[in-house]
Motif scaffolding. Structure first.
Motif, PDB file in Angstrom:
ATOM      1  N   ARG A  73      -4.719  -9.353   5.985  1.00  0.00           N
ATOM      2  CA  ARG A  73      -2.559 -10.028   5.181  1.00  0.00           C
ATOM      3  C   ARG A  73      -2.792  -9.174   3.916  1.00  0.00           C
ATOM      4  O   ARG A  73      -1.102  -8.787   3.215  1.00  0.00           O
ATOM      5  CB  ARG A  73      -2.539 -11.110   5.440  1.00  0.00           C
ATOM      6  N   LEU A  74      -3.948  -9.772   3.156  1.00  0.00           N
ATOM      7  CA  LEU A  74      -3.729  -8.974   1.667  1.00  0.00           C
ATOM      8  C   LEU A  74      -3.555  -7.779   1.285  1.00  0.00           C
ATOM      9  O   LEU A  74      -2.898  -7.079   0.766  1.00  0.00           O
ATOM     10  CB  LEU A  74      -4.867  -9.830   0.911  1.00  0.00           C
ATOM     11  N   LEU A  75      -4.433  -6.906   2.437  1.00  0.00           N
ATOM     12  CA  LEU A  75      -4.063  -5.867   2.316  1.00  0.00           C
ATOM     13  C   LEU A  75      -2.841  -5.442   2.599  1.00  0.00           C
ATOM     14  O   LEU A  75      -2.378  -4.129   1.627  1.00  0.00           O
ATOM     15  CB  LEU A  75      -5.603  -4.490   3.157  1.00  0.00           C
ATOM     16  N   HIS A  76      -2.941  -5.554   4.425  1.00  0.00           N
ATOM     17  CA  HIS A  76      -1.349  -4.774   4.172  1.00  0.00           C
ATOM     18  C   HIS A  76       0.281  -5.568   3.608  1.00  0.00           C
ATOM     19  O   HIS A  76       0.543  -4.496   3.337  1.00  0.00           O
ATOM     20  CB  HIS A  76      -0.874  -5.956   5.518  1.00  0.00           C
ATOM     21  N   ALA A  77       0.281  -6.498   2.324  1.00  0.00           N
ATOM     22  CA  ALA A  77       1.131  -6.709   2.039  1.00  0.00           C
ATOM     23  C   ALA A  77       0.602  -5.693   0.516  1.00  0.00           C
ATOM     24  O   ALA A  77       1.796  -5.356   0.181  1.00  0.00           O
ATOM     25  CB  ALA A  77       0.766  -8.224   1.092  1.00  0.00           C
ATOM     26  N   GLN A  93       2.758  -0.715  -1.718  1.00  0.00           N
ATOM     27  CA  GLN A  93       2.839   0.327  -2.694  1.00  0.00           C
ATOM     28  C   GLN A  93       1.899   0.252  -3.603  1.00  0.00           C
ATOM     29  O   GLN A  93       1.848   1.516  -4.885  1.00  0.00           O
ATOM     30  CB  GLN A  93       4.487   1.244  -2.760  1.00  0.00           C
ATOM     31  N   ASN A  94       1.438  -0.790  -3.560  1.00  0.00           N
ATOM     32  CA  ASN A  94       0.297  -0.615  -5.269  1.00  0.00           C
ATOM     33  C   ASN A  94      -1.104  -0.587  -4.277  1.00  0.00           C
ATOM     34  O   ASN A  94      -2.018  -1.432  -4.156  1.00  0.00           O
ATOM     35  CB  ASN A  94      -0.240  -2.318  -5.794  1.00  0.00           C
ATOM     36  N   GLU A  95      -1.379   1.012  -4.172  1.00  0.00           N
ATOM     37  CA  GLU A  95      -2.416   1.782  -3.338  1.00  0.00           C
ATOM     38  C   GLU A  95      -4.046   1.245  -4.258  1.00  0.00           C
ATOM     39  O   GLU A  95      -4.762   0.867  -3.603  1.00  0.00           O
ATOM     40  CB  GLU A  95      -2.723   3.577  -3.700  1.00  0.00           C
ATOM     41  N   ARG A  96      -3.378   1.826  -5.733  1.00  0.00           N
ATOM     42  CA  ARG A  96      -4.953   0.884  -6.561  1.00  0.00           C
ATOM     43  C   ARG A  96      -5.644  -0.706  -6.317  1.00  0.00           C
ATOM     44  O   ARG A  96      -6.253  -0.502  -6.553  1.00  0.00           O
ATOM     45  CB  ARG A  96      -4.310   0.866  -7.727  1.00  0.00           C
ATOM     46  N   LEU A  97      -4.328  -1.891  -5.951  1.00  0.00           N
ATOM     47  CA  LEU A  97      -5.150  -3.142  -5.713  1.00  0.00           C
ATOM     48  C   LEU A  97      -5.681  -2.533  -4.662  1.00  0.00           C
ATOM     49  O   LEU A  97      -6.131  -3.510  -3.819  1.00  0.00           O
ATOM     50  CB  LEU A  97      -3.968  -4.351  -5.422  1.00  0.00           C
ATOM     51  N   MET A 126      -9.220  -3.774  -3.673  1.00  0.00           N
ATOM     52  CA  MET A 126      -9.832  -4.875  -3.455  1.00  0.00           C
ATOM     53  C   MET A 126     -10.402  -4.591  -1.352  1.00  0.00           C
ATOM     54  O   MET A 126     -11.763  -5.335  -1.774  1.00  0.00           O
ATOM     55  CB  MET A 126      -8.183  -5.631  -2.479  1.00  0.00           C
ATOM     56  N   GLN A 127     -10.573  -3.658  -1.550  1.00  0.00           N
ATOM     57  CA  GLN A 127     -11.419  -3.011  -0.706  1.00  0.00           C
ATOM     58  C   GLN A 127     -12.801  -3.053  -0.765  1.00  0.00           C
ATOM     59  O   GLN A 127     -13.662  -3.081  -0.339  1.00  0.00           O
ATOM     60  CB  GLN A 127     -10.710  -1.484   0.321  1.00  0.00           C
ATOM     61  N   THR A 128     -12.835  -2.263  -2.614  1.00  0.00           N
ATOM     62  CA  THR A 128     -14.431  -1.516  -2.567  1.00  0.00           C
ATOM     63  C   THR A 128     -14.959  -2.981  -3.236  1.00  0.00           C
ATOM     64  O   THR A 128     -16.436  -3.278  -2.394  1.00  0.00           O
ATOM     65  CB  THR A 128     -13.244  -0.536  -3.763  1.00  0.00           C
ATOM     66  N   ILE A 129     -14.815  -3.923  -3.712  1.00  0.00           N
ATOM     67  CA  ILE A 129     -15.151  -4.919  -3.521  1.00  0.00           C
ATOM     68  C   ILE A 129     -15.050  -5.617  -2.667  1.00  0.00           C
ATOM     69  O   ILE A 129     -16.564  -6.283  -2.821  1.00  0.00           O
ATOM     70  CB  ILE A 129     -14.471  -6.385  -4.690  1.00  0.00           C
ATOM     71  N   CYS A 130     -14.331  -6.479  -1.548  1.00  0.00           N
ATOM     72  CA  CYS A 130     -14.896  -7.145  -0.460  1.00  0.00           C
ATOM     73  C   CYS A 130     -15.818  -6.085  -0.065  1.00  0.00           C
ATOM     74  O   CYS A 130     -16.804  -6.745   1.107  1.00  0.00           O
ATOM     75  CB  CYS A 130     -13.686  -6.846   0.255  1.00  0.00           C
ATOM     76  N   ALA A 131     -15.798  -4.692  -0.037  1.00  0.00           N
ATOM     77  CA  ALA A 131     -16.713  -4.097   1.508  1.00  0.00           C
ATOM     78  C   ALA A 131     -18.149  -3.431   0.833  1.00  0.00           C
ATOM     79  O   ALA A 131     -18.907  -3.932   1.155  1.00  0.00           O
ATOM     80  CB  ALA A 131     -16.471  -2.344   1.359  1.00  0.00           C
ATOM     81  N   THR A 132     -18.298  -3.554  -0.543  1.00  0.00           N
ATOM     82  CA  THR A 132     -19.887  -3.497  -1.393  1.00  0.00           C
ATOM     83  C   THR A 132     -20.230  -4.931  -2.152  1.00  0.00           C
ATOM     84  O   THR A 132     -21.569  -5.083  -2.565  1.00  0.00           O
ATOM     85  CB  THR A 132     -19.576  -2.570  -2.829  1.00  0.00           C
ATOM     86  N   GLY A 133     -19.772  -5.900  -2.007  1.00  0.00           N
ATOM     87  CA  GLY A 133     -20.224  -7.391  -2.999  1.00  0.00           C
ATOM     88  C   GLY A 133     -20.115  -7.705  -4.416  1.00  0.00           C
ATOM     89  O   GLY A 133     -21.401  -8.123  -4.696  1.00  0.00           O
ATOM     90  N   ILE A 134     -19.802  -6.103  -4.655  1.00  0.00           N
ATOM     91  CA  ILE A 134     -19.630  -6.044  -6.606  1.00  0.00           C
ATOM     92  C   ILE A 134     -18.607  -7.173  -7.310  1.00  0.00           C
ATOM     93  O   ILE A 134     -17.887  -8.177  -6.555  1.00  0.00           O
ATOM     94  CB  ILE A 134     -19.286  -4.847  -6.988  1.00  0.00           C
ATOM     95  N   ARG A 135     -19.576  -7.782  -8.275  1.00  0.00           N
ATOM     96  CA  ARG A 135     -18.619  -8.715  -9.179  1.00  0.00           C
ATOM     97  C   ARG A 135     -16.965  -7.851  -9.820  1.00  0.00           C
ATOM     98  O   ARG A 135     -17.443  -6.714  -9.410  1.00  0.00           O
ATOM     99  CB  ARG A 135     -19.226  -9.240 -10.574  1.00  0.00           C
ATOM    100  N   VAL A 136     -16.430  -9.003  -9.949  1.00  0.00           N
ATOM    101  CA  VAL A 136     -14.946  -7.498 -10.176  1.00  0.00           C
ATOM    102  C   VAL A 136     -14.992  -7.366 -11.761  1.00  0.00           C
ATOM    103  O   VAL A 136     -14.491  -5.920 -11.483  1.00  0.00           O
ATOM    104  CB  VAL A 136     -13.722  -9.066 -10.731  1.00  0.00           C
ATOM    105  N   SER A 137     -16.084  -7.815 -12.180  1.00  0.00           N
ATOM    106  CA  SER A 137     -16.286  -7.074 -13.489  1.00  0.00           C
ATOM    107  C   SER A 137     -17.305  -5.928 -13.244  1.00  0.00           C
ATOM    108  O   SER A 137     -17.254  -5.134 -14.531  1.00  0.00           O
ATOM    109  CB  SER A 137     -17.100  -8.201 -14.658  1.00  0.00           C
ATOM    110  N   ALA A 163      -3.680 -11.436 -10.983  1.00  0.00           N
ATOM    111  CA  ALA A 163      -2.572 -11.315 -11.380  1.00  0.00           C
ATOM    112  C   ALA A 163      -1.720 -10.899 -10.258  1.00  0.00           C
ATOM    113  O   ALA A 163      -0.781 -11.103  -9.779  1.00  0.00           O
ATOM    114  CB  ALA A 163      -2.126 -11.161 -12.619  1.00  0.00           C
ATOM    115  N   ASP A 164      -2.450  -9.353 -10.404  1.00  0.00           N
ATOM    116  CA  ASP A 164      -1.637  -8.536  -9.073  1.00  0.00           C
ATOM    117  C   ASP A 164      -1.864  -9.387  -7.937  1.00  0.00           C
ATOM    118  O   ASP A 164      -1.447  -9.118  -6.614  1.00  0.00           O
ATOM    119  CB  ASP A 164      -2.199  -6.824  -9.342  1.00  0.00           C
ATOM    120  N   MET A 165      -3.021  -9.656  -7.388  1.00  0.00           N
ATOM    121  CA  MET A 165      -3.721 -10.140  -6.312  1.00  0.00           C
ATOM    122  C   MET A 165      -2.579 -11.640  -6.093  1.00  0.00           C
ATOM    123  O   MET A 165      -2.201 -11.768  -4.916  1.00  0.00           O
ATOM    124  CB  MET A 165      -5.406 -10.463  -6.460  1.00  0.00           C
TER     125      MET A 165
END
Length: 284
Positions: free
Chosen positions: A115-119, A124-128, A132-143, A209-211
């Motif tokens: 639902r966050l992805l759809h939002a 139209q925040n393609e970057r976010l 979000m998918q990159t972090i969630c699909a790889t398990g990396i830390r946000v930093s 903040a964007d999330m």
């Protein structure tokens, strides 16, 4: 006889330089400095430090912070004391009983994530949306998103260097196309993919903040929305599928499997259901 020392601002600056020389991550350095400044403020006007003072500070933290937060602040202070050669003033960390289940009220579910992805897509925040998918699909830390570069996308893997360790993180094939199209559309030819207008990697607080702004549109409680929960969801999903905690620890970059166990614990809801299935209560 109790040894007394005087803590000066110059000592804090020397410790700051030592943290840099030790190649601590920027985030760790910021946190350590914040924690030792908190300790510095706690001290009396003459900034006297002795074992009794540090014990008093430990008690103060235990009364005003959660155990885990208090301990993280004590780790910073103990590090400073060791650096200054005042090891006899160090204190033990608070003893905390390990929680053996995950809190459902803080855990992001896969449905909520989607639902966050759809939002994000709707806004139209393609970057976010892609971050979000990159972090969630790889398990990396946000930093660690700064290691997701144009080159890494093309090769299909990123070399993550963090906390003095290096590991390889693979980028799902399904993400490569969308990420490369995003790079072409925004003129990102080399270096990190997720950057600000000035070209610097996005800051953790800005991502958070964007999330958070997606909360209402996604109908997801704001307290569940923070970047680390994406990494947490990756870990839970991976473990439920593979049941390989050693491999998961490697992927997440954990030095100890004990750290990884936090991610693999059952939720409180699952534990309650398990207790009911035991059939050890007879009522009526």
């Amino acid at each position: 006889m109790t040894q007394h020392y005087i803590l000066s601002l110059s000592s804090l600056e020397r410790y700051h330089q030592q943290l840099i020389e030790d190649e601590r991550s920027p985030e760790t350095i910021v946190k350590y400095l914040r924690d030792i400044r908190h300790f510095f403020t706690f001290l009396s006007a003459d900034k006297t430090v002795d074992k009794e003072t540090v014990i008093s500070y430990k008690k103060h933290l235990s009364q005003h912070y959660k155990g885990s937060s208090a301990n993280s602040m004590l780790v910073a202070v103990n590090g400073l004391l060791t650096f200054l050669g005042w090891s006899e003033c160090r204190v033990k960390l608070l003893r905390i009983q390990r929680q053996n289940f995950r809190r459902a009220d803080r855990e992001l579910t896969k449905d909520e994530y989607q639902r966050l992805l759809h939002a994000a897509k709707h806004k139209q925040n393609e970057r976010l949306y892609l971050l979000m998918q990159t972090i969630c699909a790889t398990g990396i830390r946000v930093s660690e998103h700064r290691f997701i570069t144009v080159s890494a996308i093309k090769t299909g893997y990123a070399r993550i260097v963090n906390k003095g360790k290096e590991r390889v993180v693979f980028i799902p094939a399904e993400l490569k196309g969308p990420l490369l199209r995003f790079c072409r559309a925004h003129g990102v030819e080399r270096g990190p993919v997720f950057v600000s207008r000035s070209g610097r990697p996005l800051d953790r607080s800005n991502i958070w903040a964007d999330m958070k702004r997606l909360s209402q549109k996604a109908n997801v409680p704001a307290e569940k929305i923070f970047p680390h929960n994406l990494r947490h969801l990756f870990a839970i999903t991976y473990y439920q599928l593979e049941k390989d905690i050693i491999r998961l620890a490697d992927i997440l970059g954990h030095s100890s499997v004990e750290t990884t166990r936090i991610y693999t614990a059952t939720s409180g809801v699952e534990q309650k259901k398990l207790l009911s299935r035991l059939g050890l209560v007879e009522c009526g």
